[in-house]
Scaffold this motif. Structure first.
Motif, PDB file in Angstrom:
ATOM      1  N   ALA A 230       0.827  -1.206   0.000  1.00  0.00           N
ATOM      2  CA  ALA A 230       0.000   0.000   0.000  1.00  0.00           C
ATOM      3  C   ALA A 230       0.863   1.259   0.000  1.00  0.00           C
ATOM      4  N   THR A 231       1.968   1.226   0.746  1.00  0.00           N
ATOM      5  CA  THR A 231       2.853   2.396   0.806  1.00  0.00           C
ATOM      6  C   THR A 231       3.483   2.688  -0.551  1.00  0.00           C
ATOM      7  N   VAL A 232       3.929   1.627  -1.252  1.00  0.00           N
ATOM      8  CA  VAL A 232       4.525   1.815  -2.584  1.00  0.00           C
ATOM      9  C   VAL A 232       3.506   2.401  -3.557  1.00  0.00           C
ATOM     10  N   VAL A 233       2.298   1.848  -3.554  1.00  0.00           N
ATOM     11  CA  VAL A 233       1.264   2.313  -4.488  1.00  0.00           C
ATOM     12  C   VAL A 233       0.860   3.753  -4.184  1.00  0.00           C
ATOM     13  N   LEU A 234       0.671   4.083  -2.922  1.00  0.00           N
ATOM     14  CA  LEU A 234       0.293   5.444  -2.551  1.00  0.00           C
ATOM     15  C   LEU A 234       1.403   6.439  -2.871  1.00  0.00           C
ATOM     16  N   THR A 235       2.652   6.030  -2.683  1.00  0.00           N
ATOM     17  CA  THR A 235       3.781   6.901  -3.032  1.00  0.00           C
ATOM     18  C   THR A 235       3.831   7.138  -4.529  1.00  0.00           C
ATOM     19  N   MET A 236       3.588   6.087  -5.304  1.00  0.00           N
ATOM     20  CA  MET A 236       3.559   6.211  -6.764  1.00  0.00           C
ATOM     21  C   MET A 236       2.453   7.181  -7.194  1.00  0.00           C
ATOM     22  N   PHE A 237       1.280   7.056  -6.592  1.00  0.00           N
ATOM     23  CA  PHE A 237       0.180   7.972  -6.884  1.00  0.00           C
ATOM     24  C   PHE A 237       0.553   9.405  -6.494  1.00  0.00           C
ATOM     25  N   SER A 238       1.222   9.567  -5.362  1.00  0.00           N
ATOM     26  CA  SER A 238       1.614  10.901  -4.886  1.00  0.00           C
ATOM     27  C   SER A 238       2.544  11.587  -5.878  1.00  0.00           C
ATOM     28  N   GLU A 239       3.513  10.834  -6.430  1.00  0.00           N
ATOM     29  CA  GLU A 239       4.443  11.415  -7.406  1.00  0.00           C
ATOM     30  C   GLU A 239       3.706  11.899  -8.641  1.00  0.00           C
ATOM     31  N   ALA A 240       2.778  11.080  -9.140  1.00  0.00           N
ATOM     32  CA  ALA A 240       2.013  11.472 -10.327  1.00  0.00           C
ATOM     33  C   ALA A 240       1.157  12.703 -10.034  1.00  0.00           C
ATOM     34  N   PHE A 241       0.538  12.748  -8.862  1.00  0.00           N
ATOM     35  CA  PHE A 241      -0.327  13.869  -8.493  1.00  0.00           C
ATOM     36  C   PHE A 241       0.472  15.159  -8.342  1.00  0.00           C
ATOM     37  N   ILE A 242       1.643  15.079  -7.717  1.00  0.00           N
ATOM     38  CA  ILE A 242       2.495  16.270  -7.564  1.00  0.00           C
ATOM     39  C   ILE A 242       2.973  16.759  -8.923  1.00  0.00           C
ATOM     40  N   THR A 243       3.298  15.828  -9.827  1.00  0.00           N
ATOM     41  CA  THR A 243       3.720  16.208 -11.189  1.00  0.00           C
ATOM     42  C   THR A 243       2.600  16.936 -11.918  1.00  0.00           C
ATOM     43  N   LEU A 244       1.368  16.442 -11.791  1.00  0.00           N
ATOM     44  CA  LEU A 244       0.216  17.124 -12.411  1.00  0.00           C
ATOM     45  C   LEU A 244       0.024  18.517 -11.811  1.00  0.00           C
ATOM     46  N   GLY A 245       0.240  18.646 -10.499  1.00  0.00           N
ATOM     47  CA  GLY A 245       0.120  19.954  -9.856  1.00  0.00           C
ATOM     48  C   GLY A 245       1.128  20.949 -10.390  1.00  0.00           C
ATOM     49  N   ILE A 246       2.373  20.504 -10.583  1.00  0.00           N
ATOM     50  CA  ILE A 246       3.404  21.387 -11.124  1.00  0.00           C
ATOM     51  C   ILE A 246       3.078  21.756 -12.565  1.00  0.00           C
ATOM     52  N   ALA A 247       2.563  20.788 -13.350  1.00  0.00           N
ATOM     53  CA  ALA A 247       2.170  21.069 -14.739  1.00  0.00           C
ATOM     54  C   ALA A 247       1.073  22.125 -14.787  1.00  0.00           C
ATOM     55  N   ALA A 248       0.107  22.039 -13.849  1.00  0.00           N
ATOM     56  CA  ALA A 248      -0.960  23.043 -13.791  1.00  0.00           C
ATOM     57  C   ALA A 248      -0.399  24.399 -13.396  1.00  0.00           C
ATOM     58  N   LEU A 249       0.576  24.417 -12.492  1.00  0.00           N
ATOM     59  CA  LEU A 249       1.177  25.675 -12.040  1.00  0.00           C
ATOM     60  C   LEU A 249       1.880  26.406 -13.175  1.00  0.00           C
ATOM     61  N   ILE A 250       2.612  25.674 -14.009  1.00  0.00           N
ATOM     62  CA  ILE A 250       3.389  26.306 -15.088  1.00  0.00           C
ATOM     63  C   ILE A 250       2.598  26.364 -16.397  1.00  0.00           C
ATOM     64  N   ASN A 251       1.276  25.997 -16.357  1.00  0.00           N
ATOM     65  CA  ASN A 251       0.406  26.038 -17.539  1.00  0.00           C
ATOM     66  C   ASN A 251       0.932  25.174 -18.683  1.00  0.00           C
ATOM     67  N   TRP A 252       1.465  24.010 -18.339  1.00  0.00           N
ATOM     68  CA  TRP A 252       1.995  23.117 -19.356  1.00  0.00           C
ATOM     69  C   TRP A 252       0.866  22.298 -19.978  1.00  0.00           C
ATOM     70  N   ASN A 253       0.821  22.253 -21.319  1.00  0.00           N
ATOM     71  CA  ASN A 253      -0.183  21.458 -22.010  1.00  0.00           C
ATOM     72  C   ASN A 253       0.232  19.993 -21.985  1.00  0.00           C
ATOM     73  N   LEU A 254      -0.580  19.162 -21.346  1.00  0.00           N
ATOM     74  CA  LEU A 254      -0.264  17.741 -21.245  1.00  0.00           C
ATOM     75  C   LEU A 254      -0.684  17.027 -22.531  1.00  0.00           C
ATOM     76  N   ASP A 255       0.301  16.650 -23.342  1.00  0.00           N
ATOM     77  CA  ASP A 255       0.032  15.881 -24.544  1.00  0.00           C
ATOM     78  C   ASP A 255       0.462  14.436 -24.308  1.00  0.00           C
ATOM     79  N   ALA A 256       0.428  13.619 -25.355  1.00  0.00           N
ATOM     80  CA  ALA A 256       0.774  12.203 -25.207  1.00  0.00           C
ATOM     81  C   ALA A 256       2.194  11.996 -24.686  1.00  0.00           C
ATOM     82  N   PRO A 257       3.219  12.706 -25.230  1.00  0.00           N
ATOM     83  CA  PRO A 257       4.566  12.547 -24.668  1.00  0.00           C
ATOM     84  C   PRO A 257       4.640  12.939 -23.194  1.00  0.00           C
ATOM     85  N   SER A 258       3.903  13.982 -22.800  1.00  0.00           N
ATOM     86  CA  SER A 258       3.922  14.403 -21.392  1.00  0.00           C
ATOM     87  C   SER A 258       3.335  13.322 -20.485  1.00  0.00           C
ATOM     88  N   ILE A 259       2.225  12.715 -20.911  1.00  0.00           N
ATOM     89  CA  ILE A 259       1.620  11.632 -20.138  1.00  0.00           C
ATOM     90  C   ILE A 259       2.578  10.449 -20.053  1.00  0.00           C
TER      91      ILE A 259
END
Length: 504
Positions: free
Chosen positions: A381-410
């Protein structure tokens, strides 16, 4: 149980990321204006793309259904010009019309995450000038004037940015949501026309009659600022140089003008600037220029804002826009399309759906494999939640810098998640081996391996910022952000949680 400061850092980072991704938009009521038809009354009174409509006449607008119902009732039996009051979050606008509103609206985005054409649909073109290599300054000017040209056609949701390949050659990347390849080819293929007119008479043509535009120095900049009721206003000016022929035309045309009755400092007509026969700006003409043959004229304008700083910023932006248009309003070269892509909105939605299914599948598969390997639900559970946390923080930073998430970004986010799981397995394996060494020392050894791998990933990602004229920049950027968030935030927190699990 008292939480370690590293775990608190992770919790705070997740909260901040959530605020960046979906601040208060999910609670906002109304509809957002997506586009306003060019040369329409709606555009002339100030309605713009991005504004949020809250009310039309007496009808409150909470969502798209309310807007459709209100417009249907207002225009159900229209046979004469009626008064329409549109209230937005910025202001109230009044127009008189006997036609349907010439605006397109949509639901307010519930998130600040921006998606690229791979997910939202549209057309993308990679272009460069024919037989010309541009400098960084020239490509920046080309970005500005291309944006101005596309805007006069009423196109919205446009992304125009410079990109560079591994050989250092500058390109222009143009993305238009909802456009077709034919639309994009037509717009890019036209070289464009820029004119300065007084009345119906042409004074100068861009790329031919303007020999110099002052962009900086003592003669170009903010002249003065003053308070105007509840706002601040700042004036700017900069000189331009005309050819002898254009100076003579200006003298002949202005010689027939009179002094303005509204403001005696200026002439009765304005200098109108056109791109592709579309009016983009109108400037006052000083009375001192009447009938004068001069190759040096001063262009002036103003900017307003709630504060002095806002007014200065607005004036500087207006000045820069005018300077760019005057320099490159008519493109001195023809553009050619190097690569042209198109994605339909339907395919974009299907792609998004498949990405969500893929992400869930990855979570499930990894969880099962980790549980089989370690036989401990807490570690899994800790590994999975940590993995989710990294993805969520990355999405937050992308929203902060107004980065357009395309297929390469995903793909970069998924690659970062994979790297994160690998690092966590290294931490787990090191923590359960070499029992004669303290747990703290074993985790330090794990981080030595992880940091070495981190620098290897950075070195591998940097060339991708230019590979394929920057088309893989999204993959490189989100991978680096994801791995960096892991090294600084999630890996230390995971190690601390693991230590507590091992002690228990």
């Amino acid at each position: 149980m008292k939480l370690h400061w590293k775990i608190w850092v992770l919790i705070i980072a997740l909260i901040v990321a959530a605020l960046f991704i979906a601040p208060w938009a999910m609670f906002e009521k109304g509809v957002m204006i997506k586009s306003v038809e060019k040369n329409s009354t709606e555009l002339s009174i100030g309605l713009k793309s991005g504004m949020i409509i809250r009310e039309i006449n007496i009808y409150p607008i909470n969502n798209l259904e309310d807007y459709t119902r209100a417009v249907s009732e207002i225009f159900s039996n229209i046979n004469q010009s009626i008064k329409i009051t549109i209230k937005t979050t910025e202001n109230s606008f009044i127009l008189f019309t006997d036609e349907q509103l010439k605006i397109t609206v949509g639901e307010i985005p519930k998130s600040k995450i921006k998606t690229g054409l791979d997910l939202s649909g549209g057309a993308r073109a990679l272009v460069k000038p024919q037989n010309v290599t541009l400098s960084d300054l020239e490509i920046a000017d080309l970005v500005a004037v291309t944006g101005a040209r596309f805007n006069v056609y009423g196109l919205k949701d446009i992304t125009i940015k410079p990109v560079k390949d591994l050989q250092g050659i500058n390109y222009l990347l143009i993305e238009i949501a909802g456009a077709t390849p034919t639309d994009l080819e037509t717009l890019v293929g036209e070289q464009g026309k820029f004119e300065g007119k007084i009345g119906n008479q042409t004074v100068f043509v861009g790329g031919k009659d303007i020999s110099h535009v002052e962009r900086s120095g003592q003669r170009a900049g903010i002249e003065s600022c003053s308070a105007q009721q509840q706002t601040e206003m700042c004036r700017f000016s900069f000189p331009i140089s005309l050819t002898e022929e254009a100076a003579k035309r200006q003298a002949e045309i202005t010689g027939a003008l009179t002094i303005s009755s509204e403001d005696p400092q200026y002439l009765s007509e304005k200098l109108d600037l056109y791109i592709d026969d579309n009016l983009i700006d109108s400037l006052f003409i000083s009375k001192d220029l009447r009938g004068q043959v001069t190759t040096q004229i001063s262009i002036s304008g103003s900017g307003t804002g709630e504060t002095r700083a806002d007014a200065i910023k607005s004036a500087e932006e207006s000045m820069k826009k005018l300077q760019t248009i005057l320099i490159t309003g008519s493109l001195p070269y023809k553009l050619e399309i190097v690569k042209l892509d198109t994605i339909s909105p339907t395919l974009g939605k299907e792609f998004t759906k498949n990405l969500i299914i893929l992400a869930l599948s990855v979570f499930i598969i990894i969880s099962v494999i980790l549980f089989i390997k370690y036989r401990r639900i807490k570690i899994t559970a800790t590994v999975v939640l940590t993995m989710f946390s990294e993805a969520f923080i990355t999405l937050g930073i992308a929203a902060l810098i107004n980065w357009n998430l395309d297929a390469p970004s995903i793909a970069g986010i998924i690659a970062g998640m994979g790297t994160g799981v690998n690092d966590q397995i290294v931490i787990i394996d090191e923590s359960v081996s070499n029992a004669h060494i303290s747990l703290k020392e074993r985790i330090k050894r794990a981080f030595f391996i992880i940091i070495g791998a981190f620098f290897t990933i950075i070195a591998a990602m940097i060339p991708l910022f230019w590979a394929g004229a920057g088309m893989l920049k999204g993959f490189a950027l989100t991978t680096i952000i994801s791995v960096l968030a892991g090294i600084l935030i999630t890996r230390p927190a995971f190690a601390e949680i693991l230590r507590k699990i091992q002690e228990d």
